[in-house]
Enzyme design. Structure first.
Site, PDB file in Angstrom:
ATOM      1  N   HIS A 183       0.869  -1.088   0.076  1.00 29.10           N
ATOM      2  CA  HIS A 183       0.077   0.051  -0.018  1.00 29.10           C
ATOM      3  C   HIS A 183       0.875   1.216   0.096  1.00 29.10           C
ATOM      4  CE1 HIS A 183      -2.900  -2.945   1.591  1.00 29.10           C
ATOM      5  NE2 HIS A 183      -3.758  -2.264   1.103  1.00 29.10           N
ATOM      6  N   ASP A 254      -4.580  -6.005  -7.929  1.00 30.37           N
ATOM      7  CA  ASP A 254      -4.653  -5.236  -6.756  1.00 30.37           C
ATOM      8  C   ASP A 254      -4.949  -3.626  -7.100  1.00 30.37           C
ATOM      9  OD1 ASP A 254      -5.167  -4.833  -4.064  1.00 30.37           O
ATOM     10  OD2 ASP A 254      -2.981  -5.852  -3.369  1.00 30.37           O
TER      11      ASP A 254
END
Length: 488
Positions: A183, A254
């Site tokens: 992230h 993702d």
């Protein structure tokens, strides 16, 4: 090919998120224009009735649109983000090591998702958590043994898809041996290709053989295959999935707003590279806007016109998304009434020594930042479990501390009461490790419970393999009744 046809095909490869519990106008317009998918996050889910109305609105505009969410069970939940999931974590299931139980959990989760109108579950987690200090996987993984993870991934896929919801095994080619969170960073798995094949790829091979309809990529660098591009943007890495693992389903990225994919290049350029690498359905992230999606579509179209991205690749991706939607319809040839999760059996926790019953304890939670996958779901034993506490541990006091000064004050204020200390990844986070040392010194009688991934060298009394609602309620009951030792 005409411009409108190209733009519609590009739209079919995009899976945005959005803010709020109702369908915004821009997203309705995108669905009418051929948007392939929508991903739901916490802000989109208030209660079951609202959620069913939202998914019905999406499908009412575009019946073939794939509605997706993350419902792994345990610590990662979207359906139950307000109060926590009663389903166990993958780590609990792996420690229990009953594929039948894992298949039953996958089926139960699938029936809940199907009742909510959700088509694609971005689960199971197929990562082999070989690095116990992994900051983003942990209890989301079934374990550190590739073959154990493989058999449970396959069981979860079977259960979920038998309930009529598509499985998406993640995060290819494996996010378990990392020390960074994609992230925020670009993690690297620097192992030989033989290790990658035997360890990371084994669960994805099992997912493919179990019939998983989708696989999600990870934003990690795998130098043994491609030293330049992260997996999501790497034709070489995705060729391993297509050619070596013979996967013919949909490849889902993702979220492209994560730094591991778009850092230094932007989301729109990451979308071009992802499509070119072989991704079929691009998860953009949460809280997207109409202008943002329009900009991504325009940038991809420019890449096609300039020859940087083959038009045939865009249409191939759009076709695979359409095949995914058709395959999901095919999963639903039988009814699947909602199946409630079974109660977690605390006998499958790990105990260093027997735990004696406690009465009216102080339940002290050591807080530390979670990761974005966990969102803001309540975890551990806290006031959100007050009805269970009043039933099983009347008089219990819940405290949360986030620094050593707060811990010192809590220990002084409650010196005469039974103490239970709980935290996630107690050996990995420096504050938590120091807090455990302080508790051991000041209160050697305290019970220390690891609710995250157990550190083999950690100084804890028991491990629950998860901090979700189901695990936490089972821990409450265990504290009330005591336990017998069970070694891992």
């Amino acid at each position: 090919m005409t411009e409108p046809t190209l733009l519609r095909a590009i739209g079919a490869t995009i899976m945005p998120g959005f803010d709020g519990p109702t369908l915004p106008r821009w997203l309705a317009a995108e669905l009418e224009a051929g948007l392939g998918s929508v991903c739901l996050f916490d802000s989109n889910i208030a209660d079951p009735e609202q959620l069913r109305a939202l998914t019905a609105a999406i499908h009412g505009i575009r019946p073939e649109a794939v509605v997706a969410t993350d419902e792994e069970g345990g610590d990662v939940t979207r359906l139950h983000h307000v109060g926590g999931s009663l389903h166990p974590s993958a780590a609990f299931l792996g420690h229990q090591d009953s594929p039948d139980a894992t298949e039953a959990v996958g089926y139960s989760i699938g029936t809940q998702l199907r009742a909510a109108g959700i088509d694609l579950n971005l689960a199971p987690d197929a990562d082999v958590n070989s690095n116990p200090r992994n900051p983003v996987i942990g209890v989301r993984s079934f374990g550190s043994d590739p073959q154990l993870v493989a058999r449970h991934v396959a069981a979860y896929v079977r259960g979920l898809q038998h309930a009529g919801v598509a499985a998406c095994a993640k995060h290819f080619p494996g996010h378990g041996d990392t020390a960074a969170d994609s992230h925020h960073d670009l993690p690297v798995i620097d192992v030989e290709r033989q290790v990658l094949d035997a360890r990371e790829l084994a669960p994805f091979r099992a997912a493919t053989q179990a019939g998983a309809l989708a696989v999600m990529t990870s934003h990690i660098l795998v130098p043994a295959v491609d030293a330049e591009f992260p997996a999501t943007l790497s034709p070489r890495v995705l060729a391993v999935l297509r050619d070596d693992l013979c996967f013919g389903g949909a490849i889902v990225s993702d979220a492209l707003d994560m730094a591991g994919a778009s850092g230094g290049r932007g989301i729109a350029e990451a979308a071009v590279l992802a499509l070119g690498a072989g991704v079929d359905l691009m998860c953009i992230g949460s809280g997207n806007t109409g202008d943002q999606i329009a900009g991504i579509r325009a940038h991809v179209a420019d890449a096609v016109r300039s020859g940087r991205l083959a038009e045939s690749r865009v249409f191939d991706a759009a076709h695979r998304v359409a095949v995914l939607a058709t395959a999901i319809d095919g999963l639903r040839d039988h009814p699947a009434p909602t199946v409630e999760p079974a109660e977690l059996d605390a006998a499958h926790f790990w105990f260093r020594t027997p735990v004696a019953p406690v009465a009216a304890p102080v339940l002290l939670r050591l807080d530390s930042p979670g990761n974005l996958a966990l969102a803001h779901t309540p975890w551990g034993i806290g006031e959100h479990l007050r009805p269970d506490l009043d039933r099983w541990l009347p008089g219990a006091v819940c405290l949360t501390v986030s620094d050593l000064a707060g811990l010192r004050a809590a220990l002084a204020a409650h010196a005469g009461r039974p103490l239970v200390v709980q935290g996630r990844d107690l050996g990995r986070v420096p504050f938590l490790a120091e807090a455990v040392r302080m508790v051991r010194h000041e209160r050697p009688d305290a019970i220390i419970a690891e609710l995250g991934w157990p550190d083999p060298s950690g100084d804890v009394d028991l491990a629950t393999y998860g901090a979700g609602r189901g695990a936490s309620i089972s821990l409450v009951r265990l504290l009330a009744s005591g336990s017998n030792p069970r070694n891992p």
